[in-house]
Design a protein around this motif. Structure first.
Motif, mmCIF file in Angstrom:
data_model
loop_
_atom_site.group_PDB
_atom_site.id
_atom_site.type_symbol
_atom_site.label_atom_id
_atom_site.label_comp_id
_atom_site.label_asym_id
_atom_site.label_seq_id
_atom_site.Cartn_x
_atom_site.Cartn_y
_atom_site.Cartn_z
ATOM 1 N N UNK A 76 -11.959 -77.044 17.664
ATOM 2 C CA UNK A 76 -11.270 -77.282 16.389
ATOM 3 C C UNK A 76 -9.765 -77.191 16.600
ATOM 4 N N UNK A 77 -9.064 -78.274 16.271
ATOM 5 C CA UNK A 77 -7.616 -78.338 16.424
ATOM 6 C C UNK A 77 -6.915 -78.009 15.114
ATOM 7 N N UNK A 78 -7.456 -78.490 13.986
ATOM 8 C CA UNK A 78 -6.816 -78.217 12.708
ATOM 9 C C UNK A 78 -7.208 -79.206 11.646
ATOM 10 N N UNK A 79 -6.295 -79.402 10.707
ATOM 11 C CA UNK A 79 -6.527 -80.269 9.556
ATOM 12 C C UNK A 79 -5.290 -81.120 9.308
ATOM 13 N N UNK A 80 -5.524 -82.398 9.052
ATOM 14 C CA UNK A 80 -4.450 -83.351 8.792
ATOM 15 C C UNK A 80 -4.924 -84.270 7.691
ATOM 16 N N UNK A 81 -4.030 -84.628 6.778
ATOM 17 C CA UNK A 81 -4.427 -85.595 5.767
ATOM 18 C C UNK A 81 -3.464 -85.681 4.611
ATOM 19 N N UNK A 82 -4.022 -86.110 3.485
ATOM 20 C CA UNK A 82 -3.226 -86.447 2.308
ATOM 21 C C UNK A 82 -3.855 -85.859 1.054
ATOM 22 N N UNK A 83 -3.006 -85.552 0.073
ATOM 23 C CA UNK A 83 -3.491 -85.050 -1.206
ATOM 24 C C UNK A 83 -2.465 -85.361 -2.289
ATOM 25 N N UNK A 84 -2.932 -85.426 -3.499
ATOM 26 C CA UNK A 84 -2.052 -85.412 -4.670
ATOM 27 C C UNK A 84 -2.371 -84.100 -5.366
ATOM 28 N N UNK A 85 -1.553 -83.085 -5.122
ATOM 29 C CA UNK A 85 -1.834 -81.731 -5.585
ATOM 30 C C UNK A 85 -1.204 -81.390 -6.932
ATOM 31 N N UNK A 86 -0.514 -82.360 -7.538
ATOM 32 C CA UNK A 86 0.120 -82.123 -8.840
ATOM 33 C C UNK A 86 0.980 -80.858 -8.823
ATOM 34 N N UNK A 87 1.730 -80.719 -7.761
ATOM 35 C CA UNK A 87 2.585 -79.534 -7.614
ATOM 36 C C UNK A 87 3.649 -79.502 -8.705
#
Length: 176
Positions: A76-87
């Motif tokens: 396991x290396x990690x996590x990569x990606x995209x989100x719209x988190x409504x920050x």
């Protein structure tokens, strides 16, 4: 759109599954990993919520996070990606695929981050062609700032998020 699996020279990026939870939980519990992301190790409950969110993003938004593993070993290396988190953040990132990445401490400094982030960016440019891809990075996180700059992100502004100074960075399609 179903979540795709991406491959690079050394990595496999696949939609997160229940089988990824223990590795993800261990990564998020590591103070080295979390010092610039929340500032403290995550609880098991918080890690579980992250996994559920990562998987659910694909169903709801057509983009999300991948679990990243070294292809040759399955590590396991990690996590990569995209989100719209409504920050709650100015400038607003609502409606944009905000990119994020986090890597297990063992994998730091080996180029895995660049490889995985470039794969994610190539996918989103092709699949969704957003007008821009933002990311936010703690101002003290020099390795992530360097990675973001290397793949074409540029500083848009300085801001504060949850009491911490951050850079809001942006990448236009086709850069990197």
């Amino acid at each position: 759109m179903p979540a795709p699996t991406l491959t690079t020279a050394r990595l496999t990026l696949s939609p997160p599954t229940l089988a990824d939870f223990e590795d993800s939980r261990a990564m998020w519990a590591d103070p080295i990993v979390t010092r610039h992301v929340g500032g403290r190790p995550f609880t098991e409950e918080e890690s579980w919520t992250r996994l559920m969110r990562a998987r659910g993003l694909w169903e709801v938004l057509g983009f999300g996070y991948w679990a990243v593993r070294e292809t040759a070993t399955g590590r396991y290396v990690g996590e990569v990606g995209f989100a719209d988190l409504r920050r709650e953040l100015e400038p607003s990132l609502y409606g944009l695929p905000e990119m994020g990445w986090v890597l297990a401490a063992w994998s730091h400094g080996q180029g895995f981050g660049t490889e995985a982030v470039e794969a994610g960016l190539a996918w989103i440019d092709e699949a969704l062609a957003p007008p821009s891809v933002p990311c936010i990075i703690n101002v003290e996180n020099a390795p992530s700032i360097a990675l973001a700059t290397k793949v074409g992100f540029r500083v848009k502004t300085h801001a504060t998020y949850k009491g911490s100074p951050i850079l809001v960075m942006e990448r236009r399609p086709g850069r990197g």
